[in-house]
Every structure is written in C-alpha cells, then in structure tokens.
Write an enzyme that holds these catalytic residues in place. Structure first.
Site, short mmCIF file in Angstrom:
data_model
loop_
_atom_site.label_atom_id
_atom_site.label_comp_id
_atom_site.label_asym_id
_atom_site.label_seq_id
_atom_site.Cartn_x
_atom_site.Cartn_y
_atom_site.Cartn_z
N ASP A 176 -20.75 -27.45 7.74
CA ASP A 176 -20.53 -26.04 7.40
C ASP A 176 -21.61 -25.49 6.49
O ASP A 176 -22.05 -24.35 6.65
CB ASP A 176 -19.17 -25.88 6.69
CG ASP A 176 -18.03 -26.13 7.65
OD1 ASP A 176 -18.31 -26.34 8.84
OD2 ASP A 176 -16.88 -26.13 7.19
N GLU A 223 -24.72 -26.20 6.24
CA GLU A 223 -25.98 -25.88 6.93
C GLU A 223 -25.83 -24.65 7.81
O GLU A 223 -26.74 -23.84 7.94
CB GLU A 223 -26.46 -27.10 7.73
CG GLU A 223 -26.95 -28.18 6.77
CD GLU A 223 -27.44 -29.45 7.43
OE1 GLU A 223 -27.90 -29.40 8.58
OE2 GLU A 223 -27.37 -30.49 6.76
N LYS A 242 -9.37 -22.56 -1.10
CA LYS A 242 -9.85 -22.20 0.24
C LYS A 242 -9.60 -23.42 1.13
O LYS A 242 -10.32 -24.42 1.06
CB LYS A 242 -11.33 -21.82 0.21
CG LYS A 242 -11.80 -21.29 1.54
CD LYS A 242 -13.18 -20.68 1.42
CE LYS A 242 -13.60 -19.95 2.68
NZ LYS A 242 -13.50 -20.69 3.91
N GLU A 282 -3.37 -20.73 6.84
CA GLU A 282 -4.27 -21.75 7.34
C GLU A 282 -3.47 -22.93 7.87
O GLU A 282 -2.60 -23.46 7.17
CB GLU A 282 -5.17 -22.21 6.17
CG GLU A 282 -6.48 -22.77 6.58
CD GLU A 282 -7.52 -21.71 6.94
OE1 GLU A 282 -7.20 -20.50 6.98
OE2 GLU A 282 -8.67 -22.12 7.19
N LYS A 306 -9.31 -13.19 -5.23
CA LYS A 306 -8.89 -11.93 -4.62
C LYS A 306 -8.41 -10.96 -5.69
O LYS A 306 -7.78 -11.38 -6.66
CB LYS A 306 -7.71 -12.18 -3.66
CG LYS A 306 -8.00 -13.19 -2.56
CD LYS A 306 -6.75 -13.54 -1.76
CE LYS A 306 -7.11 -14.48 -0.63
NZ LYS A 306 -5.95 -14.91 0.15
N LYS A 366 -17.87 -21.08 -2.65
CA LYS A 366 -17.96 -22.28 -1.80
C LYS A 366 -18.50 -23.46 -2.60
O LYS A 366 -19.46 -23.32 -3.36
CB LYS A 366 -18.91 -22.00 -0.62
CG LYS A 366 -18.39 -20.94 0.34
CD LYS A 366 -17.39 -21.48 1.33
CE LYS A 366 -17.98 -22.36 2.36
NZ LYS A 366 -18.05 -21.88 3.69
N CYS A 406 -21.37 -64.82 9.89
CA CYS A 406 -22.37 -65.86 9.94
C CYS A 406 -21.63 -67.12 9.51
O CYS A 406 -21.07 -67.18 8.42
CB CYS A 406 -23.50 -65.54 8.97
SG CYS A 406 -24.58 -66.93 8.68
N CYS A 438 -26.55 -70.57 4.99
CA CYS A 438 -27.26 -69.28 5.13
C CYS A 438 -27.73 -68.78 3.76
O CYS A 438 -26.93 -68.61 2.83
CB CYS A 438 -26.32 -68.25 5.77
SG CYS A 438 -26.85 -66.55 5.56
S1 IVH Z 1 -7.99 -14.81 2.86
C1 IVH Z 1 -9.45 -10.93 4.43
N1 IVH Z 1 -7.31 -17.02 1.66
O1 IVH Z 1 -11.33 -18.80 5.05
C2 IVH Z 1 -9.22 -12.26 3.83
N2 IVH Z 1 -8.68 -17.19 3.60
O2 IVH Z 1 -14.02 -17.79 5.38
C3 IVH Z 1 -8.88 -13.25 4.83
N3 IVH Z 1 -9.20 -19.46 4.25
O3 IVH Z 1 -10.67 -16.83 7.85
C4 IVH Z 1 -8.74 -14.59 4.42
N4 IVH Z 1 -8.11 -20.47 2.64
O4 IVH Z 1 -9.52 -19.13 7.67
C5 IVH Z 1 -7.99 -16.48 2.68
N5 IVH Z 1 -6.59 -18.90 0.53
C6 IVH Z 1 -7.26 -18.37 1.52
C7 IVH Z 1 -7.94 -19.14 2.48
C8 IVH Z 1 -8.65 -18.51 3.50
C9 IVH Z 1 -8.84 -20.64 3.72
C10 IVH Z 1 -10.08 -19.31 5.42
C11 IVH Z 1 -9.54 -18.40 6.48
C12 IVH Z 1 -10.57 -17.32 6.57
C13 IVH Z 1 -11.79 -18.03 6.12
C14 IVH Z 1 -12.87 -17.10 5.67
#
Ligand code: IVH
Length: 683
Positions: free
Chosen positions: A40, A42, A122, A179, A296, A320, A433, A438
């Site tokens: 991911d 890269e 995430k 997810e 968020k 990330k 072996c 040895c």
């Molecule tokens: S929010 C508009 N929250 O990350 C916001 N996404 O790179 C939509 N993901 O498509 C996503 N954990 O597949 C959100 N706690 C989280 C998340 C999350 C994983 C994934 C999801 C999204 C992608 C975006």
C-alpha cells in the site's frame, strides 16, 4: 530504485502518462482482482507523485485520471449497486507536518473556530455499505468506484457481526457503513491449516478478507470468519436527530453493530497526534490490522461547512503509518544449519528499509514455505517487517517475474565444507543435516553454549566462534576452557586487551550453576526451566545425568519425554567424554544453585507469568527461567489465573487475544526487566 536512475529524465507529460497507467493498473489489481502486487505504501507514493505533478501542471489535467477516482471500477461478476450517498475516500497525512497542515486548513475552513475531533483506528479491510429497509438487510455493497459498488449480500449475510434484522424502532431506511476485516488470529489459523493441507497461503488479512467476499459460494465466505467495525451512516430516512459523529456512532451501536472500542473524542490536534503516535507503536497489540488513524471533525454542521473535494471530505484525514511492506529483489535463497542439524532456508535480499530498519535477510522457514510462496531467486518480492517481528518474505510480484526464472530447489547437501547429505524424514517439515561432525552444527552448538540463556559468556558470538573453529583452536565447548589470551590474540580483530577480556569471560563461566551447563548442552527438549527443576531436585550436572530415567521423570515439570531425551544424550560416549573434559578443564559441575538464582528477590512469588514470542536478550526458556528465579511460575498458556502476559518478537495473536478477553495485563518485551525487578505491572 536503480531502474529509475537509469531512466532518462522524463518530461512532466511523459511522467504523468506513465504514472496514470501504473496507478490504473495497480488500482485494478487491488480493487477488482484482489491481487495487489504493490505494498500500500508504494501505491500511495505513486498516487501522491501523480497528484503533485497534476497540481503543478493543470494544463495536463484529465477528467479520467485515476488520481481522482477513489477505487476500482465495478467488476463484472457481481451485480452493480448505486450508492444512495457516495462512498468517499480519505486524504492521507504521511507525517506530523502534513497533519498540522490539515489542521491549519481546518481552522481556515471554519473561519478560525475550533473543532472537536474524533479519532478512530483506520482498519485495514474493505469498506462495506449495508442497507436496511424496514429493519431488514436488503443489500450489502462494496465501495467500487465510490458511486457504484458490487452486491455481495449473500456473502456478507454469513458474517456474524452483521445483523440480519435491526431492533424495533429502527429507521425506515438506514445505511450503515464500516470495514469488513479478517482478524489476525483467524488469518493465522487459516494459514496454519493451509500449510498442513499444502494449499497456497493467504498473503495478508486484508487480501484474505477481499478474496473471501468475492466468493461465488457463500459457505466459503462463512468459513473465513470475517468481522466488521461500523463507523458511518449513509442514507437514513426516518431516523433520530443526530448532531455529531460520536452520536452517530452511539446510534449505530444501538442498532446492534460493532463499533470499535478505541474511538476517542479529542479536543485538539495535539491530542489527536499523540493518539497517532500511540497507535503507531501499539498497532500490533490488536487482533486486526490497522494502517493508520482517521481523524474526523465531530460536529455535523461543521462538516457541512467544510464540504469535500471530488474524492474526499475536507473534514477528515487519514494519518497513515509508515509501510511495513516493501518490494525488493530476492538475490538468493540460502540455507542455514542449526545446532541440531535443522536447516532453515532464508532469503538474501537487496537491502530495503521497511518497518523501521534495513532488511537484507529474511527467513523462509522451511522447504514447504518456499514452495507454497513460490519465491524464486531473481524475483521481485514483497518483504514484511511488522513491529519487532522478524522480517519475512510475503510472496513474489508475479507480474514482474523475469522470463524463464527457475523454481528454487532445496539443496541435497549441507552448505558446510563437509557437504554432508541432507535428509527430510517422512511427515516432517524440516530437512536436517544428519552428520554429527558437520562444522556448521558444531559452531552453532558452541554459540548456544555461550548464549545468555545458557553459560552467558560475553563476546563469544557467531563471528568469534567461527574464527576459533576455523583456526583449529576449538572443536567443542570443552576446548574453550583451554584457550589462552595468546591464542585469541592471534585472531584477526583481536588485541591483547580484547583477547584477555574474552578469556576472562570464559573463565568466569566455570562457576555457573548446573542448570546453565545442562542447558548449554542443547539436549533436545531440555530448556532452562526443566534444567533448573532437575538441578534443584537432584544437585549437580552429573547427578542429573546419572540419575535413573524414572527418577528424573518424577521431578515436577520434567516428565518422560525430557527425561528420555537426557538418557539418550548421556548414552553416547562422545557426550560422556565431553563432560569429563569440562570437568578436567575446571568447569564446576556441582553448583546446584548459582548466586544469580538464589540472590534474586522473589518479586513474582506465586504469580504466573506467561511469555509468548522472544524477549530480546533471552531465549524463550531463559525468559521463563528468569520468572522462576523470582519465585513465579511460567506456564505455557494464558488462563484466568495468569498474572501477566509478556509479548515478545514473533508472538502470535492468540495468547494476546485471550489475555485481552480475560482482562489480563499485557507487558511488552521491552518492559520485561521492569516486571522482573519490581513484580509490578509496568504502566
Ligand atoms: S471514514 C468519507 N473511518 O479507509 C469517509 N474509513 O482510505 C469515509 N477505513 O474507504 C471513510 N477505517 O475503507 C473511515 N475508521 C474509519 C476507517 C475507514 C478504515 C477505510 C475505508 C475508506 C478508506 C479510505
């Protein structure tokens, strides 16, 4: 990359063209075919470069550039579903500076007012939208290109976390998004089963989850034991008034969906940054993969004011983590030989910086693993180094495989100069072996003797042992005690002081307790814990070795298998000879308990400490011995009675999961010494 250096300087138009094709190709592999070939990190780097160029050269903009689409197109195999509310992507921040830049944009976008934030993990899985009408699941759709996804309802219905029906009073229409992921413990278990059955291995949990959702037969999905964390609402008709994200999450939980327990409402970006740092360090404490932290804006009115770009909202950012997977060239596969003759294939790699360090070698475990992974010298391979875990080769990038690359054959002879024959017994995973003379095995036996968990001789590592044996000064561990500083000084890299230091270290080991001597022999099944029990019950080295098999087996924590193995070892003349020669060279075989054991405070008196994985500076056995030496017990599994679980390198997830479910404190390997010293759980 060398290939980039050779490429003549490209014009921006050419580079944009090349990157667009590359991104589109890998996007398709990832989202549509579930066969990602690039880690991911890269892939993200390619997209970022493309976006950068497009921003610098607006004249080269193109509406169909893959940089503005958020995922894969819809695949032909599953019916398309148009999302009532588009499923957007997230912008990324790769470091603290990018995070602050987002924070500044936020303040500007809100005309200077503060925003309450919510931090979430995430999850590294697949986004899913679940639509309920009149409280019943009507469809489950993947994200697809963000506007149109794929109908995978039949498969998603098999996931235990996904309710089929919502409680009474649920809105007329509600879309819950989240997810879908495969827990790491499930992934490990499935791969263990695949290894036993000789099936191809799953590459990583995300890939495995994606593949599981794409099954034509839902019973296959069911066997993959997927889970879900819900984090968002899509379309809602007839629902309650909701003013913030945290209220939305509470509402989602009230409908019966699993909401991740690590969600935190924070007051500012500093607190959010601290959480990002925390999770970067602790990401492997969880039973699911995460690749970052999502931050968020909490208030929905503020979200509306901030709006979104064509692909991602301005009110959220994904911090990330640095990648734990990278690609590099597999230069060679070689075989190492352990002290018992077990061979281990390992990859020799073009150096690559991954998971926080430069990796040049990675284990390939055994012959079957090489075959199951189908890696060949010359391949471009994906290398993974997760946390402190030892690096491993995940698999080859098949599309990059040079033509005519031959499969690797396990060697039939030992790589040592004697070239003794290698044998693999029927039903065994390991090739060995079998030649006791040895020289590689001999060196490893000496290294093991000197290791911390056994005789603990400082400065006697792999390189010095190889020098001593190559010079003909040492042929077994007894010879170490005949070495003089003159001998050692003659070796390359040694001077008088260092030679005297090494000989002094060897000399100092003459008085080590019997359990260390017994451990140092490397007798099959006899680790430090059993060796300590034997020495405590029976006395010195000879008393343990000469006792009857029955007598030894009676000692608590020893048993038949270990005792029989000791008998077998002691029945060989060469081993009796070795013990005589150690005796002759002044190694004290009668110290039943050394000061290192008896002088230690009993900080863990009556407490059960489970050690999983390896703790730096210890073998698994010596870590257990350290617990015993402080009055504790060191059982092999976690139960409600466990005082603490110590998690070291290469630990599997199952003990951790169990400890977490029982509320048992988890101690990381780097705090092990503190635990030993104080007996308290380090905080
Ligand atoms: S929010 C508009 N929250 O990350 C916001 N996404 O790179 C939509 N993901 O498509 C996503 N954990 O597949 C959100 N706690 C989280 C998340 C999350 C994983 C994934 C999801 C999204 C992608 C975006």
């Amino acid at each position: 990359m060398a290939a980039d250096q050779r490429r003549p300087k490209e014009s921006p138009a050419d580079e944009i063209g090349r990157l667009r094709a590359l991104v589109a190709h890998h996007n398709r592999l990832y989202h549509e075919l579930d066969t990602p070939e690039l880690p991911d990190g890269e892939f993200d780097a390619l997209v970022r470069r493309l976006r950068e160029l497009e921003a610098d050269h607006p004249e080269l903009a193109s509406a169909d550039s893959p940089s503005s689409s958020v995922g894969g197109a819809v695949s032909a195999t599953f019916a398309p579903v148009v999302h009532a509310v588009p499923m957007m992507s997230l912008d990324n921040a790769m470091d603290a500076d990018e995070l602050s830049a987002w924070g500044e944009r936020l303040v500007r976008g809100l005309d200077g007012s503060e925003a309450q934030l919510v931090c979430e993990l995430k999850i590294d899985g697949l986004a899913m939208s679940l639509r309920y009408e009149a409280g019943v699941l009507v469809h489950a759709a993947t994200r697809g290109d963000g506007r149109v996804g794929e109908d995978v309802t039949a498969n998603v219905r098999t996931i235990a976390d996904v309710p089929e029906r919502l409680p009474a009073g649920a809105p007329e229409v509600v879309e819950v998004r989240g997810e879908i992921y495969m827990p790491v413990s499930v992934f490990d278990a499935l791969n263990r089963e695949a290894t036993e059955a000789g099936d191809r291995l799953l590459v990583n949990p995300r890939n495995a989850a994606a593949g599981s959702l794409r099954q034509k037969d839902p019973s296959v999905t069911a066997r993959r034991r997927l889970s879900m964390w819900a984090y968002q609402l899509g379309e809602v008709v007839g629902g309650p008034e909701i003013a913030s994200h945290h209220e939305a999450l509470e509402f989602i939980a009230s409908l019966g969906f699993p909401v991740n327990p690590e969600v935190r409402v924070v007051e500012g970006l500093d607190e959010a940054s601290a959480l990002c740092r925390h999770w970067q360090e602790h990401r492997h404490d969880l039973d699911y993969d995460i690749d970052g932290v999502v931050i968020k804006v909490d208030g929905l009115a503020q979200r509306a004011a901030l709006g979104h770009t064509s692909r991602a909202p301005r009110w959220a950012i994904a911090f990330k983590f640095p990648p734990e997977e990278r690609t590099t060239r597999l230069l060679d596969i070689q075989v190492s030989v352990g002290r018992t003759g077990r061979t281990t294939p390992f990859a020799v790699l073009e150096p690559v910086f991954v998971g926080g360090s430069t990796v040049t070698m990675a284990t390939l475990h055994n012959q079957d693993q090489v075959r199951l992974k189908d890696v060949r010298p010359g391949d471009l391979v994906v290398v993974r180094k997760a946390g402190d875990v030892i690096p491993e080769v995940v698999g080859p990038v098949l599309s990059e495989r040079p033509d005519g690359l031959a499969a690797w054959e396990f060697p039939s002879v030992c790589p040592c100069p004697v070239e003794s024959v290698l044998e693999r017994a029927e039903g065994e995973a390991d090739t060995r072996c079998v030649e006791a003379t040895c020289p590689f095995q001999r060196d490893q036996r000496i290294i093991y003797w000197a290791s911390r968990g056994a005789m603990d001789i400082e400065g006697l590592g792999e390189r010095t042992v190889a020098q001593l044996t190559a010079a003909g000064l040492v042929a077994d561990v007894a010879d170490l005690y005949a070495l003089t500083a003159d001998h050692v000084e003659s070796l390359e890299g040694f001077a008088r002081v260092s030679a005297e230091k090494l000989v002094g270290g060897i000399d100092g080991s003459r008085g080590r307790p019997a359990w260390r001597v017994l451990t140092g022999f490397g007798i099959k099944h006899l680790g430090p814990t059993a060796a300590q029990s034997l020495a405590t019950a029976l006395g010195g080295v000879r008393e343990v070795l000469e006792a009857s098999e029955e007598r030894r087996a009676e000692v608590a924590g020893v048993g038949q298998v270990i005792s029989a193995s000791v008998s077998d070892w002691w029945s060989r003349e060469a081993h009796r000879d070795l013990v005589d020669r150690l005796d002759h060279h002044g190694v004290d075989l009668s110290v039943s308990e050394g000061p290192s054991v008896s002088d230690l405070p009993a900080t863990l008196e009556g407490r059960a400490v489970v050690v999983t994985g390896t703790v730096p500076g210890h073998t698994r056995e010596s870590a257990q011995a350290a617990v015993l030496a402080r009055g504790g017990t060191a059982p092999g599994s976690v139960s409600a009675k466990t005082y603490a679980l110590v998690v070291g390198d290469g630990a599997g997830a199952s003990k951790l999961t169990k400890a977490e479910s029982l509320g048992i404190p988890v101690v990381s390997a780097d705090r092990f010494d503190e635990l030993l010293e104080s007996g308290e759980i380090p905080t």
